[in-house]
Every structure is written in structure tokens, then in C-alpha cells.
Motif scaffolding. Structure first.
Motif, PDB file in Angstrom:
ATOM      1  N   ASN A 164      -0.150   5.739   1.626  1.00 52.42           N
ATOM      2  CA  ASN A 164      -0.352   6.352   0.321  1.00 52.42           C
ATOM      3  C   ASN A 164      -1.685   5.844  -0.223  1.00 52.42           C
ATOM      4  O   ASN A 164      -2.191   4.812   0.220  1.00 52.42           O
ATOM      5  CB  ASN A 164       0.781   6.002  -0.645  1.00 52.42           C
ATOM      6  CG  ASN A 164       0.915   7.011  -1.779  1.00 52.42           C
ATOM      7  OD1 ASN A 164       0.034   7.855  -1.978  1.00 52.42           O
ATOM      8  ND2 ASN A 164       2.011   6.921  -2.516  1.00 52.42           N
ATOM      9  N   GLU A 165      -2.235   6.567  -1.177  1.00 57.12           N
ATOM     10  CA  GLU A 165      -3.506   6.164  -1.772  1.00 57.12           C
ATOM     11  C   GLU A 165      -3.698   6.908  -3.080  1.00 57.12           C
ATOM     12  O   GLU A 165      -3.352   8.083  -3.187  1.00 57.12           O
ATOM     13  CB  GLU A 165      -4.662   6.503  -0.810  1.00 57.12           C
ATOM     14  CG  GLU A 165      -6.018   6.106  -1.345  1.00 57.12           C
ATOM     15  CD  GLU A 165      -7.171   6.415  -0.388  1.00 57.12           C
ATOM     16  OE1 GLU A 165      -6.909   6.986   0.683  1.00 57.12           O
ATOM     17  OE2 GLU A 165      -8.319   6.100  -0.742  1.00 57.12           O
ATOM     18  N   ASP A 166      -4.225   6.217  -4.082  1.00 57.97           N
ATOM     19  CA  ASP A 166      -4.726   6.907  -5.271  1.00 57.97           C
ATOM     20  C   ASP A 166      -6.073   6.303  -5.618  1.00 57.97           C
ATOM     21  O   ASP A 166      -6.671   5.607  -4.775  1.00 57.97           O
ATOM     22  CB  ASP A 166      -3.714   6.841  -6.427  1.00 57.97           C
ATOM     23  CG  ASP A 166      -3.447   5.420  -6.925  1.00 57.97           C
ATOM     24  OD1 ASP A 166      -4.182   4.493  -6.516  1.00 57.97           O
ATOM     25  OD2 ASP A 166      -2.508   5.234  -7.709  1.00 57.97           O
ATOM     26  N   ILE A 189      -4.310   1.345  -2.439  1.00 56.89           N
ATOM     27  CA  ILE A 189      -4.068   1.968  -1.140  1.00 56.89           C
ATOM     28  C   ILE A 189      -3.036   1.119  -0.406  1.00 56.89           C
ATOM     29  O   ILE A 189      -3.041  -0.108  -0.514  1.00 56.89           O
ATOM     30  CB  ILE A 189      -5.377   2.127  -0.325  1.00 56.89           C
ATOM     31  CG1 ILE A 189      -5.103   2.883   0.981  1.00 56.89           C
ATOM     32  CG2 ILE A 189      -6.044   0.785  -0.043  1.00 56.89           C
ATOM     33  CD1 ILE A 189      -6.372   3.363   1.681  1.00 56.89           C
ATOM     34  N   ASP A 249       5.036  -0.049  -3.321  1.00 57.76           N
ATOM     35  CA  ASP A 249       4.081  -1.138  -3.470  1.00 57.76           C
ATOM     36  C   ASP A 249       4.446  -1.869  -4.766  1.00 57.76           C
ATOM     37  O   ASP A 249       4.362  -1.297  -5.858  1.00 57.76           O
ATOM     38  CB  ASP A 249       2.674  -0.525  -3.549  1.00 57.76           C
ATOM     39  CG  ASP A 249       1.582  -1.568  -3.739  1.00 57.76           C
ATOM     40  OD1 ASP A 249       1.892  -2.699  -4.157  1.00 57.76           O
ATOM     41  OD2 ASP A 249       0.411  -1.238  -3.471  1.00 57.76           O
ATOM     42  N   SER A 305       1.655  -1.827  -7.510  1.00 56.21           N
ATOM     43  CA  SER A 305       1.175  -0.591  -8.129  1.00 56.21           C
ATOM     44  C   SER A 305       2.278   0.426  -8.366  1.00 56.21           C
ATOM     45  O   SER A 305       2.076   1.410  -9.077  1.00 56.21           O
ATOM     46  CB  SER A 305       0.112   0.053  -7.234  1.00 56.21           C
ATOM     47  OG  SER A 305       0.717   0.459  -6.005  1.00 56.21           O
ATOM     48  N   ARG A 333       3.279   2.420  -6.159  1.00 53.15           N
ATOM     49  CA  ARG A 333       3.010   3.611  -5.320  1.00 53.15           C
ATOM     50  C   ARG A 333       3.997   3.644  -4.149  1.00 53.15           C
ATOM     51  O   ARG A 333       4.345   2.607  -3.581  1.00 53.15           O
ATOM     52  CB  ARG A 333       1.575   3.583  -4.785  1.00 53.15           C
ATOM     53  CG  ARG A 333       0.511   3.540  -5.864  1.00 53.15           C
ATOM     54  CD  ARG A 333       0.371   4.840  -6.613  1.00 53.15           C
ATOM     55  NE  ARG A 333      -0.045   5.933  -5.740  1.00 53.15           N
ATOM     56  CZ  ARG A 333      -0.238   7.187  -6.147  1.00 53.15           C
ATOM     57  NH1 ARG A 333      -0.038   7.502  -7.416  1.00 53.15           N
ATOM     58  NH2 ARG A 333      -0.615   8.112  -5.314  1.00 53.15           N
ATOM     59  N   LEU A 334       4.363   4.869  -3.785  1.00 49.15           N
ATOM     60  CA  LEU A 334       5.315   5.068  -2.691  1.00 49.15           C
ATOM     61  C   LEU A 334       4.682   4.718  -1.346  1.00 49.15           C
ATOM     62  O   LEU A 334       3.553   5.114  -1.065  1.00 49.15           O
ATOM     63  CB  LEU A 334       5.767   6.528  -2.673  1.00 49.15           C
ATOM     64  CG  LEU A 334       6.773   6.915  -1.584  1.00 49.15           C
ATOM     65  CD1 LEU A 334       8.135   6.281  -1.852  1.00 49.15           C
ATOM     66  CD2 LEU A 334       6.910   8.434  -1.506  1.00 49.15           C
ATOM     67  N   ILE A 335       5.407   3.974  -0.511  1.00 48.97           N
ATOM     68  CA  ILE A 335       4.960   3.701   0.857  1.00 48.97           C
ATOM     69  C   ILE A 335       5.700   4.605   1.830  1.00 48.97           C
ATOM     70  O   ILE A 335       5.111   5.240   2.682  1.00 48.97           O
ATOM     71  CB  ILE A 335       5.178   2.213   1.215  1.00 48.97           C
ATOM     72  CG1 ILE A 335       4.377   1.330   0.249  1.00 48.97           C
ATOM     73  CG2 ILE A 335       4.758   1.937   2.659  1.00 48.97           C
ATOM     74  CD1 ILE A 335       4.724  -0.155   0.333  1.00 48.97           C
TER      75      ILE A 335
END
Lengths: 273, 534
Positions: free
Chosen positions: A199-201, A205, B96, B99, B101-103
Motif C-alpha cells: 500500500n502507499e499514499d 508506504i 500499518d 499510519s 494504512r491497509l497492508i
């Protein structure tokens, strides 16, 4: 619609004559390989000029197979379209005999079906040996809990992909699936990490490296980020393998199913396969 | 890349080793949070103290992850090396932890069972595997880094109505999982699987079969549809090699006429040998329960002096309105006292810990006022113990119910078998509190009301920073002073909280994690220089 089919079947079963104005004609040919093959011939003769070879998208009309969203999915929706055309577009009423239209319908649906729903020629058992041996697939892919994790899990691949998609994945460059784009980063402390971006924004990352370790970065910690432009997936299996091995590998993958997806394939407006 | 302040470059990215060892699983929670209740003792007390009384006022939400289609989340986040694992029924997400954020995510496709039924309370981790259970009663092991399924093993027959919702517990290479529903006449059990292969190793049945010890506590065939669900996660003492699992209510819940006797081992704490699943001792909180007060609440293990002698204790705040202190080596009852003001069904406990009943205070055909209500004086929301204050903290509900019974019959296939219920008397006395008790005496030291919460809400977390974190049903996530109960910080999540908070550290920064209804939150101290650098 299903209910009226049910009623007309019931009537036919009772040796009655179906009403002349039957709302929904029935496919009299089944969906077997003969009908698909015959439909393929008629399709190439009649449809490819606009829709492209094997319905892959032509210059004058959209693709009939692939990963786009389709409005016409059920047998009858496709049949009616071929028989009557689409008013206001370049799609004409074809004027073919009904049986030939049904053959085209069966072919289009077979092209959209997941690989496990169609007849994939080849020796799947030998394909499994190629998968784990010469093909080297387990290095990156997992199958039923065994293998690598840098590529997608293939345990249910036969239900997830069309046969065409499957073959293209083995032989052609395709768009890199989300979560599998190769990436290389250099941290501010000078460490280099290579792997795939899960994933990354704009600010963070998440990377899975080639040693199965996850690395979670705030981008402020990175000096450099280089995105790969091609998939890690080799695309020369038709060259690296013998024709027999390649066919058997495709057969094995096509049959590889743990869970059936897209069971609603008769529905309208669903994502087609 | 943007230019950054030098101070920021000190923060190093985590290089992650995904192998969780037995040794790590035995530690008290620190940087990682490896168990549903933090550690094997289920104390839910973290050694982290970066967030403390003096700075908790500047705690802010650093990220929010919306769980697609999420609702009523009860999953406690598990964090390994900065990777957070959370669940909703049949789905697991790796995030994560810095953050949000989806892994990766995984959705278990069901053949028939309902996809979103019931809660799922979270995962367990061991080596490179993460484990969760499904509504069609499978235990699934996935690779921690990729989410690939490694194996799945059937726990029970979904067609009979069995589900599994509790977070599994891993100890010494075994994964223990329980089943629900005890309110549907399904007999509960606990199963151990080989954590590496998924092989089924042993099963402990909550309800003894005819001829087995304890079977004399059931009449006739009543043992066949008898309940005793194992619907919460237990605790473990590595030294004694004993598991402590709390067993749910008998079926039917409210009509005891069809099941005369004590109904073992419902509403009991059982101590099981890890290697065999054989029971070493049991203690029944509510013999012949008729109020759905399943004694499933979390067993908290503490080593502390009792009567001047160091003892291995097990304490539990029970749904029936009493607080219990047991010796966890022998199961001996050491102390019991009321934990709520409104307890009318028993005047106290005998020297053996058996309730002294008040005649007639039980469900009747026309209705009887029973306190606490069937919701209980507390319930599944986890308590916490802080070794620094020596206090035990739990969520309490003051309230009564008008309880009736009826003659509902058992129906196979997983249908309700409660044979009664109670109307909750939500009058002026109906109130929710966080309470602090002295560990061995049960004496209340302070209480803090959860104003505006109509029911219990989420559980508690204690930290070495002197703070108790508490998630309220009204949406407020609150920090309390562990010594006084005074609120020192709050944040409105905007949605009901029905889960227990946890805390972890990544790259030198402490976070507090929480699932609230449909979202996962990560909180940390506000850093003005970092905010400006962006």
C-alpha cells in the motif's frame, strides 16, 4: 423472469404448448464445448469486425469480455441484444437464425466465465508437477498453504480469473495488480529495501521485502523511492516451457478452485466474468 | 521528497521480524500487544509510560481506519512489530500501526452460514501465523506478512448452529478456541489445535456426559441441550501449565425447571492442563443459574499476598454481582463480596463461595424483580489490574430486570432456547460505572460514572503511565487517573464503543489502539514540530 421460465418449463413438462408470446426464449443448445466451439466460429465471422478478435475490443465497438463492467450478463439479455440490436448505437439486429444466436451467446458467456467454468484442455496433474518443478511458481506463489508470498495466492485462481486472463498472465505483460508493484526505497540512514508495495499514499508506504518481512515507512524517513514499472511475474511461459507443459500448467491453474466465486452470474448489472 | 527537520531523521523505520516466539507470548505487554487481554495473565496492564498523567491531555487521534461494511466491532487489535491485526466476522485486516494504512485483508467465503452474524473479538499470533475463527466454525491460520491462508480446521458443525467468535489463545504451540451459542441449547466446549499444522489435539466438554464426574448435577436428558458456551478468551499460567477458562450459562437460560441440579460446569471457572485438556479443578459462581449470568467474565491472574502469604490468585468480577478471589493452584475460594449495590437474589456467599439464596428471587411466569438484570452487574468487557496501584478495575452496571420464564422447547439447528427473559428496568438507578476495587478485599476505592451510557460499553486498559483507558457506549473514549478515577482526557469517537482498548509502541512512539463500531483508531501524543514539517 426465472419464475416465467419455470412456468413455461412446467407447461412443457405437462405436454402443453407454450404460449406464442413467451416472455423469455430458452437456450436449447446447452453450454457444452461443442456449442462454445460452434459459437466461436460464428462469432469470428459475424462479430469480430466491430468487437475485435474473441471480443477483446474492436475499433467500432466495446470489449465483450475482460475486466470491465457489463450491463448484459444473462443468456437472455445477450440473446435479445444480438437478435434485436441496440437502438441508437451501431449495434444492428443481426438477422441470424435463433440457434446461431444462441451459439454466440454461449461463446460470449464462456469467454467471460472463470477458467474453472470452461473446458480447459490439458493434463492438470502433470501441470501441477510443472507448477512446483520446472515452472518454479512456488517460489513466489502460494498454493493451499505452501509456497512463497511475494506473488498472489493461487489456491482459488481457477474461480477468480477467466481462462484468457490466466493465459495472458503467463505470456504477456499485464497491469500489475494492486499490492504487488515492485518498489525499491533508500532510507535516510542509507539502508536499501526492495520488495513490493502492499500500500502507499502521499505520506507512508508499506513494503513486503523479498525475505517475507514487512517494512512500514513514513515517507519522511526515506531518501529515495523507485517504483518498478513491470510486474515481477515472468511472462514467457509459452517459451520457457514446451507447448505440452504450458498447456498442462494452464489446465492445472484453470482447475485450481477452493471457493466458487461469482455464483450470481445470471444477475443483471453484476461485474461480469 | 520533502525536506525534513533533522530531528525527524532520527526516527528509524521498523525492520520487522514476523516471528512471535513462546517467550514473547509469556511477556507482559510492552511494545507489542500479543493477546486479546494483553498477556497470559489477562491483567491488561502495559509497561509503556510515554503517555502518562502529565501529558495525556495532548493525546490526539493520529489515524482512523474505516473497516469496510464494519459495524459493532468488538475486535481487540493485536500488534506485532508495528503491524496491527483486527477483525470483523469472517474478515481480517493487517494495518500499518503508525499510519493506519491497509497492508492486506482476507475475507473467508462462507458456504452457507450468515456472513456478518455476531461479533468477532480478534486474533491470536504465533511464529509467522495469525489465527482467527469464523461464523461457520473454522479456525484459520494465515501468514502474518501476506494474509495467505496456510490451513483451516473445522472447530464444530455450523449446521448445528455453532459459531466461534472469541479471539483464540496460543500457548506452547497449541491454539485454543471456544464456541457459541449457549443461548441456543448447544453444548459448549474448548478445543486445542496444533498451532503449526492445525491438527485437532484435545477437547474439553463444558457439560459432562452421563457417568462422568459432574453429570449428577443434571437430571434426565437435560444435559443434551445444556449450553456452557466458551465465548470469551481464557488465561494461562505457564508455570502451572494450566489454562483458566470461564464457562457460559446453562440452557434454557431462564427456566431451570427442566434442569434441576447445579448444572456443572456452567457458570464456572475451570482449570485445564494445557497438554491434555483434563480438568484440574473447577469453581462454580452461580449454581443452577436462571438469569443468563454466564460466568464467562475474564479470569485475571495475579500473584499477591493474601492473609500474609504470597498466593497465586485468580480474581473475577462476575456477572452475578459478586467479586471473587480464588487460589488458582487449587481452585480454593478465598474471598467474595458484592461488586454492585443492587444485588437482591443472594445475601452473600458461604465460606465455600456458594451464594446464599433469597427465596423466590428468580424468573417466574408472571415476572419477578431480579437484581442484577440478565445483562449482569458486569459482563464481557475486560477488566484490568494495575500492579502499581494494587487495584482491580472493571465496568459495573447497576440495574434490575423483571424476569419471566416460559416453557419454550429446544429446536435443533441453532435456534434460541432461552425460555424466558427480563425487561430491563431502566429507571433512575440504572447506571454504568468504572469501579476500582482493592485486589484481595474487593473493597471499592473509587467509582466514576459513564454518564449517558445506557449499557456497559467497552472494557479497560491500564498503563504504567498511571492512566486507565475506558471506552464508553456513548462514544466517549476516556482516560482516568488510576488512583482517583478522575477523568484526565476524552475524545468523542462519534460512535458506540464496544471493545477494549490496547496500547503498543512503534519506533519509540506509544500508541493507544481502539475499535469503535465501524472504525479503528490510533492515538498518540501530539507532536507540533512534526505536524508543521508536513
Amino acid at each position: 423472469m426465472l419464475r416465467s421460465i419455470g412456468i413455461s418449463l412446467l407447461l412443457a413438462g405437462a405436454n402443453c404448448i407454450a404460449p406464442a408470446q413467451a416472455a423469455s426464449p430458452n437456450n436449447p443448445l446447452g453450454t457444452g464445448p461443442e456449442a462454445v466451439a460452434a459459437g466461436h466460429v460464428i462469432f469470428n465471422r459475424t462479430c469480430t469486425a466491430c468487437h475485435g478478435t474473441d471480443g477483446a475490443e474492436g475499433e467500432r465497438a466495446p470489449a465483450l469480455v475482460g475486466d470491465r463492467r457489463f450491463f448484459r450478463l444473462s443468456e437472455n439479455a445477450i440473446f435479445d441484444t444480438i437478435k434485436n440490436g441496440i437502438l441508437g448505437t451501431a449495434m444492428p439486429a443481426l438477422g441470424l437464425p435463433d440457434d446461431d444466436i444462441w451459439r454466440i451467446v454461449v461463446f460470449i458467456r464462456a469467454m467471460r466465465a472463470s477458467a474453472s467454468d470452461v473446458d480447459v484442455p490439458g493434463d492438470a496433474e502433470h501441470g501441477a508437477a510443472v507448477f512446483s518443478g520446472k515452472g518454479g511458481c512456488l517460489k513466489c506463489h502460494m498454493l493451499l498453504g505452501q509456497g512463497g508470498i511475494i506473488g498472489p495466492d493461487l489456491s482459488n485462481i481457477g474461480a477468480q480469473m477467466t481462462l484468457q486472463h490466466l493465459r495472458e498472465s503467463l505470456t504477456q505483460a499485464r497491469p500489475i495488480p494492486i499490492g504487488y508493484r515492485p518498489v525499491k526505497v533508500v532510507t535516510r540512514s542509507g539502508e536499501t529495501v526492495e520488495g513490493i508495495a502492499k500500500n502507499e499514499d502521499g505520506f507512508s508506504i508499506q513494503i513486503l521485502d523479498f525475505h517475507d518481512k514487512l517494512h512500514l515507512y513514513d515517507k519522511s524517513e526515506l531518501r529515495q523511492i523507485v517504483h518498478g514499472t513491470t510486474s515481477l511475474m515472468p511472462r514467457n511461459y509459452d517459451q520457457a516451457l514446451t507447448p505440452g507443459e504450458y498447456q498442462d500448467l494452464a489446465a492445472m491453474l484453470g482447475h485450481q478452485v477452493t471457493v466458487k466465486l461469482h455464483v450470481k452470474d445470471q444477475g443483471e448489472g453484476e461485474v461480469g466474468r | 521528497m520533502k525536506r525534513l527537520a533533522l530531528t525527524l531523521s532520527l526516527a528509524l523505520a521498523s525492520s520487522l521480524c514476523a516471528q512471535v516466539t513462546d517467550k514473547q507470548l509469556e511477556l507482559s505487554p510492552d511494545s507489542d500487544w500479543l493477546h486479546y487481554n494483553g498477556g497470559y495473565s489477562s491483567q491488561r496492564h502495559s509497561g509503556l509510560d510515554q503517555i502518562r498523567l502529565s501529558n495525556v491531555g495532548s493525546l490526539v487521534s493520529k489515524w482512523v481506519y474505516h473497516v469496510p461494511g464494519g459495524g459493532g466491532l468488538q475486535s481487540v487489535p493485536i500488534v506485532v512489530d508495528g503491524v496491527m491485526y483486527i477483525t470483523q466476522p469472517n474478515e481480517i485486516y493487517a494495518l500499518d500501526g503508525r499510519s493506519g494504512r491497509l497492508i492486506w485483508q482476507y475475507h473467508h467465503i462462507l458456504a452457507k452460514a450468515p456472513d456478518r452474524e455476531g461479533p468477532n473479538r480478534g486474533v491470536a499470533v504465533f511464529e509467522d501465523k495469525v489465527y482467527f475463527t469464523t461464523t461457520d466454525s473454522f479456525l484459520i491460520a494465515l501468514n502474518t506478512a501476506s494474509g495467505n491462508v496456510l490451513w483451516q480446521s473445522k472447530i464444530a458443525e455450523a449446521s448445528e448452529g455453532y459459531h466461534s467468535s472469541a479471539a483464540p489463545l496460543v500457548a506452547k504451540g497449541k491454539v485454543m478456541v471456544g464456541v457459541i451459542y449457549g443461548d441456543r441449547g448447544l453444548n459448549g466446549f474448548l478445543v486445542a489445535f496444533d498451532a503449526r499444522t492445525g491438527e485437532r489435539l484435545w477437547q474439553f466438554d463444558s457439560i459432562p456426559k452421563p457417568g462422568e464426574p459432574g453429570s449428577e448435577s443434571w437430571v434426565g436428558d437435560s444435559w443434551k441441550h445444556a449450553g456452557g458456551a466458551t465465548w470469551l478468551t481464557g488465561s494461562y499460567d505457564p508455570e502451572l501449565n494450566l489454562l483458566y477458562w470461564a464457562i457460559g450459562n446453562p440452557s434454557p437460560d431462564f427456566n431451570g425447571d427442566v434442569r434441576e441440579g447445579d448444572n456443572l460446569y456452567t457458570d464456572s471457572m475451570v482449570a485445564l492442563g494445557l497438554n491434555t485438556g483434563k480438568m484440574k479443578w473447577h469453581f462454580q459462581f452461580t449454581p443452577h443459574d436462571v438469569m443468563d449470568w454466564d460466568g464467562a467474565e475474564i479470569p485475571v491472574l495475579v500473584d499477591a499476598p493474601f492473609d500474609g502469604k504470597m498466593r497465586k490468585l485468580l480474581v473475577q468480577a462476575d456477572r452475578n454481582g459478586f467479586y471473587y478471589v480464588l487460589d488458582r493452584e487449587t481452585g480454593q475460594f478465598l474471598h467474595g463480596s458484592k461488586l454492585a449495590r443492587q444485588v437482591n437474589w443472594a445475601t452473600g456467599l458461604t465460606a465455600q463461595g456458594r451464594p446464599i439464596l433469597v427465596p423466590g428471587i428468580e424468573p417466574s411466569l408472571k415476572g419477578t424483580k431480579v437484581c442484577p438484570s440478565s445483562t449482569g452487574a458486569t459482563n464481557w468487557m475486560s477488566p484490568t489490574y494495575n500492579p502499581q496501584t494494587g487495584l482491580f478495575y472493571f465496568v459495573a452496571l447497576e440495574g434490575c430486570g423483571l424476569a419471566t420464564k416460559n416453557t419454550e422447547k429446544f429446536r435443533p439447528g441453532g435456534f434460541q432456547y432461552r425460555a424466558g427473559g427480563d425487561v430491563l428496568l431502566k429507571d433512575d438507578t440504572w447506571k454504568v460505572y468504572v469501579r476500582a476495587l482493592e485486589l484481595t478485599t474487593g473493597k471499592q476505592v473509587w467509582e466514576q460514572e459513564r454518564v449517558g451510557s445506557g449499557s456497559l460499553g467497552g472494557g479497560l486498559l491500564s498503563t504504567a503511565g498511571g492512566v486507565i483507558f475506558s471506552g464508553e457506549l456513548n462514544g466517549e473514549f476516556v482516560a482516568l487517573n488510576a488512583k482517583t478515577g478522575q477523568p484526565v482526557w476524552h475524545f468523542n469517537t462519534g460512535q458506540p464503543i464496544n471493545s477494549q482498548p490496547m496500547t503498543y509502541m512503534v519506533d519509540g512512539k506509544q500508541y493507544v489502539g481502539l475499535t469503535a463500531n465501524s472504525d479503528v483508531f490510533g492515538f498518540a501524543l501530539f507532536e507540533p514540530e512534526k505536524a508543521l514539517a508536513k
